[in-house]
Scaffold this active site. Structure first.
Site, PDB file in Angstrom:
ATOM      1  N   LYS A   1       0.845  -1.201   0.000  1.00 26.41           N
ATOM      2  CA  LYS A   1       0.000   0.000   0.000  1.00 26.41           C
ATOM      3  C   LYS A   1       0.883   1.254   0.000  1.00 26.41           C
ATOM      4  O   LYS A   1       0.614   2.215  -0.716  1.00 26.41           O
ATOM      5  CB  LYS A   1      -0.949  -0.023   1.213  1.00 26.41           C
ATOM      6  CG  LYS A   1      -2.038  -1.088   1.071  1.00 26.41           C
ATOM      7  CD  LYS A   1      -2.859  -1.329   2.317  1.00 26.41           C
ATOM      8  CE  LYS A   1      -3.829  -2.484   2.089  1.00 26.41           C
ATOM      9  NZ  LYS A   1      -4.649  -2.846   3.244  1.00 26.41           N
TER      10      LYS A   1
ATOM     11  N   GLN B   1      -4.729  -1.760   9.642  1.00 23.91           N
ATOM     12  CA  GLN B   1      -4.689  -3.059   8.969  1.00 23.91           C
ATOM     13  C   GLN B   1      -5.303  -4.134   9.861  1.00 23.91           C
ATOM     14  O   GLN B   1      -4.982  -4.248  11.050  1.00 23.91           O
ATOM     15  CB  GLN B   1      -3.231  -3.405   8.599  1.00 23.91           C
ATOM     16  CG  GLN B   1      -3.069  -4.661   7.764  1.00 23.91           C
ATOM     17  CD  GLN B   1      -3.671  -4.551   6.354  1.00 23.91           C
ATOM     18  OE1 GLN B   1      -3.778  -3.462   5.791  1.00 23.91           O
ATOM     19  NE2 GLN B   1      -4.065  -5.677   5.796  1.00 23.91           N
TER      20      GLN B   1
ATOM     21  N   ASP C   1     -11.345   2.799   4.600  1.00 21.44           N
ATOM     22  CA  ASP C   1     -11.799   1.407   4.489  1.00 21.44           C
ATOM     23  C   ASP C   1     -13.321   1.306   4.478  1.00 21.44           C
ATOM     24  O   ASP C   1     -13.858   0.209   4.315  1.00 21.44           O
ATOM     25  CB  ASP C   1     -11.294   0.592   5.687  1.00 21.44           C
ATOM     26  CG  ASP C   1      -9.995  -0.118   5.384  1.00 21.44           C
ATOM     27  OD1 ASP C   1      -9.842  -0.605   4.254  1.00 21.44           O
ATOM     28  OD2 ASP C   1      -9.148  -0.206   6.285  1.00 21.44           O
TER      29      ASP C   1
END
Ligand code: GUN
Length: 287
Positions: free
Chosen positions: A53, A97, A120
């Protein structure tokens, strides 16, 4: 005749090219898009995902802030870091994460992220807006799957779609995105009794189990010319595999995604796109 490969690497590159241009434009307004990632503990797979990422952000000119935290961090310590990132005006997107170590409550942590920085799409605020067809920030993998359909002009209206996943990151957001396009969506999970029969009825199958010993999608389970989107990634020795064997499934499907090189690169590309959306939202720039 074999079907058409949905090439995630190529489609992700197109998205990244668009994001790069958007970053340049934001910079002319004095905004330097910035993504903060939070990685807790030493899960190797998670560390690799976060590294990818960061690399992708660098490619398109997005700044990153990298928080690597000890696996025994407490909930209140992590809460404090999230609060600081929420307040930090130079940070536009926050990604924690997952999965998190057991002492941490994923719902509490992800809910604490400011909805405007929730790249997200996991906060109750953004998940709720998605159900109302009003979300600006939606989970990256589902967005990536939709981008793949659109790239190939695949019509979703009236299609029977079988979704094999019910997670907050994949199955639930996809359900809403597909329903909003007038598809008929059946969501399957570990307790579904007749997955094989349901798959046989599907025009499109989206599978995200990630453990071949629990579920494998084989050509006999799909209708001729069905479309197969394989979101799963697991390892067979050192090889990355999905829920289906691509070389076999593409012989019967009209379109299918390979693993690797399918949905995986799309997730990262859509994270970049969401970071730009978040930077625009916080700066109230129309995009
Ligand atoms: N772990 C696996 N996929 C994801 C994702 O898309 N976002 C986050 N935050 N964690 C993940």
């Amino acid at each position: 005749m074999a079907g058409i490969k949905i090439d995630g690497i190529k489609i992700a590159q197109d998205v990244k090219d668009r994001v790069r241009k958007a970053v340049e434009e934001l910079k002319t307004h004095g905004i330097n898009p910035c993504l903060a990632t939070v990685l807790v503990g030493d899960n190797q797979a998670s560390a690799t995902y976060v590294k990818n990422k960061h690399k992708a952000c660098e490619e398109v000119g997005i700044i990153t802030k990298d928080f690597k935290l000890a696996s025994n961090i407490t909930q209140s310590e992590l809460n404090k870091i999230i609060d600081e990132l929420n307040k930090d005006r130079s940070v536009h997107g926050i990604l924690v994460q997952l999965p998190l170590p057991n002492q941490l409550d994923e719902f509490v942590i992800t809910s604490r992220i400011s909805p405007l920085k929730d790249v997200d799409g996991l906060t109750p605020h953004n998940a709720g807006l998605l159900a109302m067809k009003k979300a600006a920030l939606v989970a990256c993998t589902p967005l990536g799957v939709m981008e793949m359909f659109d790239y190939h002009n695949i019509e979703l209206k009236g299609k029977n779609i079988v979704l094999i996943n019910r997670s907050n990151l994949v199955g639930k957001p996809l359900y809403h995105l597909l329903l909003a396009r007038d598809a008929t969506v059946i969501t399957c999970h570990s307790k579904t009794k007749n997955i094989n029969e349901l798959c046989q009825l599907a025009d499109i199958i989206i599978t995200a189990v990630g453990d071949r010993s629990k579920f494998t999608l084989t050509p006999d389970m799909i209708k001729k010319d069905a479309i197969v989107i394989d979101v799963a990634i697991s390892k067979d020795k050192e090889k990355l595999i999905g829920d289906a064997d691509y070389d076999q499934i593409i012989q019967k499907a009209s379109y299918a995604t390979p693993v690797p090189g399918g949905v995986g690169p799309m997730t990262v590309a859509m994270l970049l796109k969401n970071t730009i959306t978040a930077a625009s939202l916080s700066s109230q720039i129309e995009r």
